[in-house]
Design an enzyme around this catalytic site. Structure first.
Site, PDB file in Angstrom:
ATOM      1  N   CYS A 818      32.483 -35.053  34.723  1.00  0.00           N
ATOM      2  CA  CYS A 818      33.719 -34.430  34.225  1.00  0.00           C
ATOM      3  C   CYS A 818      33.679 -32.913  34.365  1.00  0.00           C
ATOM      4  O   CYS A 818      34.730 -32.264  34.356  1.00  0.00           O
ATOM      5  CB  CYS A 818      33.946 -34.803  32.764  1.00  0.00           C
ATOM      6  SG  CYS A 818      34.271 -36.553  32.520  1.00  0.00           S
ATOM      7  N   PHE A 819      32.477 -32.349  34.464  1.00  0.00           N
ATOM      8  CA  PHE A 819      32.347 -30.896  34.505  1.00  0.00           C
ATOM      9  C   PHE A 819      31.646 -30.410  35.774  1.00  0.00           C
ATOM     10  O   PHE A 819      31.297 -29.235  35.867  1.00  0.00           O
ATOM     11  CB  PHE A 819      31.568 -30.409  33.271  1.00  0.00           C
ATOM     12  CG  PHE A 819      32.106 -30.936  31.982  1.00  0.00           C
ATOM     13  CD1 PHE A 819      33.278 -30.422  31.455  1.00  0.00           C
ATOM     14  CD2 PHE A 819      31.464 -31.956  31.304  1.00  0.00           C
ATOM     15  CE1 PHE A 819      33.796 -30.921  30.272  1.00  0.00           C
ATOM     16  CE2 PHE A 819      31.969 -32.452  30.110  1.00  0.00           C
ATOM     17  CZ  PHE A 819      33.139 -31.933  29.596  1.00  0.00           C
TER      18      PHE A 819
END
Length: 850
Positions: A818-819
């Site tokens: 997600c990052f």
């Protein structure tokens, strides 16, 4: 007034340090900062332990507009209980941009913090910030008719050190002290040209801060030159004609003081547009406004907007609404708005600008590295003896040439007389794959096998498909098995698809659905009407590229983006607005299967959970994080907390709204009467997770898989995992390691750290296939944006690739898809880093490392 559709720009905000007020607290705090833009999900810094003067020096890349507001909240981390607020502040970008001519270059500012108590608003300290990035035209954000100043006059904005704007005093000491409306205060409202505050009643308390008011007479409509002249030093505060109070006097001009840009609030009648015909605004018993559509006898909370120019609303014979665009002579089921049309026009303009670039990148895709490696590096037996040469015949069989006696042979001269093994049977040959795994060729029957024909057991443990596990993970072997199945089931002849570029979607749909599924396995022969050319593969490749771009376009309501920042596609639950949507999904299933069967790539890809459903694999709770982060957080909270202590009254049922219709779904028979307890919550979480991936899309998914299975049986994909299936469909691009390194950020590492140097050395030494696997491991996808690594997207917007120092040297690397972040432990040697990274990207399946 102002820009109607401002563009987004990247802004790098460095939260350097803070000086917080203790306010008599006995123990020191553990502060951290949450940063959000215009109400978007916040980003947070690390927690500083036991200090009132924390120092972070953390960088955040934000996607902002000139009118964006940055909200900073300083919280105190509590090990037990919820975190408490120490102070907050709001920083407006527009005054800063006016002051800095539209760009930031190491611009330093201090943001005042405050917090609200019963006795009023108290100061809470300040935060030191550094801004970089954004290079916009200053004239695009100035509006002289609203009293804003040009660049030369905007230098008076007092933002150089404290990030605040001073407003004129109201004539009394208390009002003067409260009228310093700091931009960093999160508890005060400023006049905004987009939202006009209501005028105060006539008996306004004179000790309260005066709010700028707007006259309802025609005197508010002044000329541009007058507004620009009268507002350079004072803030215009005309009163309403029926007000009994007089306006506060403006302060005398001070030659030593710096004037402020004026802010004029438009009247409410100018900010609210009229409702469309047969619409009515009502208010419920709680004072909430809602809108009634007397045409369809429906209600909505959102204020309806009139149709754009050239659009007409009609009703078909079945009573369904649709909209006609007379500008382009097209129809759609979705109600058009000015914003949606602007977004579509921008998307079309961006598509036209990058079409050549997309086609160039599409042509560079491949399934594995096509460049031959050096013989000494790829051959496990090392270099050949002097006078020998290795060649490949027309049937891709390897043979060896002895230039000394001018003879050829099938057997490798390096293994003659050195292996203590029985000779192979006549007509058999032993070869090695590029991974160093040996296999055997039977030239009598033209077959290959990993089983030694001389008897005895094969080397290494046997996997699920009857081959050694070490080779079962080879993507090339799996691809070879799939290609063998395709070739052995191919049919002679060819199938012609004759279509025009203008109506490629509809004509392809009609012709493919008219053919029998087995005919689609024949060689494709694509003909574009009005164009001369013979299809030797290039036209078919172009057809797959452009048609995949059309059929997967979210504007057709068949598919949608997974989230605001995840541009992978998933089935749209509202696709039923098209009465023939199931037939279209069957067509798309056939088309996707054709791309796999004929070895072509598509333009866009699906989400990894969608590939899992194609492979009949079980989806996990971790798969939900990249699709619906809020839903994932809710289920994760239920998993980590005792729900009986919280008093939550939940049952095995869920509500879902689609096209304005709210329906209740029971997760199990009689689920509406079964209460969720601490004992059965794991079952509830698993059922909710599965339902989230299937809600409203069961029929669409079934039609898609039926169409796919008609051309390519799903059993043929049993060798692959979801990431390899994505790679087969979308291909992989040549990855530029220099561009990768240039746009990478580091946390607790520096660019000169030895582990970082080893990491980039590792990336430059491996081939493109392993680079793609590493990219999939960290970002969740093998595809890059058009702009390369500089435009990588995360869960909160633009998110660059990040290498963070985490853990011990015995740990394996972990990924946060997600990052776009990889946790790289501080390994002691390059060999250790090589071993751990290779193990992570080769042996990890799904999100097992997270």
């Amino acid at each position: 007034m102002g820009e109607s559709n401002p563009s987004y720009s990247q802004l790098q905000v460095t939260i350097f340090s803070a000086n917080l007020a203790s306010n008599g607290a006995f123990l020191k705090a553990d502060p951290y900062i949450e940063l959000s833009v215009d109400g978007q999900p916040p980003k947070r810094t690390e927690v500083s332990k036991k200090t009132w003067t924390p120092r972070w020096e953390e960088h955040f890349t934000l996607l902002v507009q000139p009118s964006s507001k940055l909200n900073f909240r300083v919280l105190n981390h509590k090990s037990l209980g919820s975190d408490t607020l120490l102070g907050e502040g709001v920083l407006e970008l527009k005054p800063l941009l006016i002051n800095n001519n539209g760009k930031f270059n190491e611009y330093k500012t201090k943001l005042k913090l405050s917090f609200e108590q019963k006795g009023g608003i108290q100061p809470a300290g300040e935060v030191n910030l550094i801004f970089n990035g954004m290079n916009i035209d200053i004239t695009a954000i100035l509006d002289i008719s609203n009293g804003e100043l040009p660049t030369d006059a905007s230098s008076s904005v007092d933002q150089a050190t404290n990030g605040s704007l001073n407003t004129p005093s109201t004539g009394n000491s208390e009002g003067s002290s409260s009228s310093s409306d700091s931009t960093g205060s999160g508890h005060r409202r400023r006049a905004n040209r987009n939202k006009a505050p209501r005028p105060p009643p006539p008996n306004t308390n004179p000790h309260r801060r005066s709010t700028p008011r707007v006259s309802t007479t025609n005197t508010s409509q002044t000329s541009t030159s007058t507004a620009a002249t009268d507002t350079t030093n004072t803030l215009s505060t005309p009163t309403t004609t029926n007000s009994t109070s007089s306006p506060a006097p403006a302060p005398d001009p001070d030659p030593d003081s710096q004037p402020n840009p004026a802010v004029v609030v438009p009247p409410a009648s100018l900010t609210e547009e009229e409702l469309p015909p047969n619409w009515e605004r009502r208010t419920d018993e709680h004072g909430r406004a809602y809108y009634v559509d007397h045409n369809t006898r429906t209600t909505t909370w959102e204020r309806p907007q009139p149709l754009p120019p050239g659009w007409e609303r009609r009703v078909d014979p079945r009573g369904r609404l649709y909209y006609v665009d007379h500008n382009t002579r097209t129809t759609t089921w979705q109600r058009p708005t000015n914003q949606s049309l602007d977004n579509y026009n921008q998307w079309q303009q961006h598509l036209r600008q990058n079409q050549n670039r997309n086609w160039e990148l599409y042509g560079q895709r491949s399934l594995y590295n096509q460049q031959p490696q050096a013989q000494a590096d790829s051959d496990p037996l090392g270099p050949l003896l002097d006078g020998w040469e290795k060649r490949v015949d027309g049937n891709s069989r390897v043979y060896f040439v002895n230039h000394k006696n001018r003879t050829t042979q099938w057997e490798d001269p390096r293994t003659q007389g050195t292996l203590q093994e029985d000779p192979l049977p006549e007509g058999w040959e032993m070869r090695y794959t590029k991974e160093g795994v040996r296999y055997f060729v039977d030239h009598n029957t033209r077959e290959t096998t990993f089983q030694d024909p001389r008897g005895g057991q094969s080397k290494g443990p046997i996997g699920a498909f009857g081959v050694p596990v070490q080779y079962e993970r080879s993507f090339r072997w799996k691809l070879g098995q799939f290609r063998y199945l395709c070739q052995s089931n191919a049919l002679p002849g060819h199938v012609k698809i004759n279509l025009s570029r203008e109506s490629m979607f509809e004509e392809s749909f009609q012709q493919i659905m008219r053919l029998q599924p087995f005919d689609l396995r024949r060689r494709l022969y694509i003909i574009f009407k009005g164009e001369e050319g013979l299809d030797y593969g290039g036209l078919a490749r172009e057809w797959f590229f452009h048609l995949s771009h059309d059929v997967l376009n979210p504007m057709y309501c068949l598919f949608e983006y997974a989230s605001n920042n995840n541009y992978a596609l998933q089935i749209n639950a509202a696709s039923s607005v098209n009465p023939d949507h199931l037939m279209y999904f069957r067509f798309i299933g056939r088309f996707i299967a054709m791309s796999l069967y004929h070895g072509k790539f598509i333009d866009s890809g699906f989400t990894l959970p969608f590939y899992k459903r194609m492979l009949s694999k079980k989806v996990t709770l971790k798969d939900l994080e990249t699709i619906d982060e809020q839903f994932y957080s809710s289920l994760k909270w239920l998993q980590d907390n005792n729900i009986e202590e919280c008093g939550l009254e939940m049952t095995f049922s869920a509500d879902f709204e689609i096209l304005g219709k709210l329906s209740t779904h029971e997760l199990k028979p009689g689920g509406a009467d079964i209460t969720v307890t601490e004992e059965n919550k794991e079952e509830y979480i698993e059922m909710m997770n599965n339902w989230r991936f299937t809600r409203g899309v069961e029929e669409q998914t079934k039609s898609f898989l039926e169409g796919f299975n008609e051309v390519v049986p799903l059993q043929w994909l049993q060798y692959f995992d979801e990431r390899e299936l994505e790679l087969m469909l979308c291909g992989m691009q040549e990855i530029d390691v220099d561009d990768w390194e240039k746009h990478t950020i580091y946390r607790h590492y520096s660019r000169n750290s030895k582990q970082v140097q080893w990491f980039w050395k590792f990336l430059r030494e491996i081939d493109n296939e392993k680079r793609t696997r590493l990219l999939q491991f960290v970002t969740g996808t093998c595809r890059l944006p058009v702009g390369g690594f500089a435009e990588l997207m995360g869960s909160n917007g633009p998110q660059r690739f990040c290498v963070e120092k985490v853990g011990k040297e015995t740990w394996l690397p972990r990924s946060h898809t997600c990052f776009n972040r990889i946790d790289l432990p501080p390994y002691k040697s390059y060999e250790q880093l090589l071993e751990k990274l290779t193990l992570a990207i080769e042996e990890t399946e799904g999100f097992g490392q997270e």
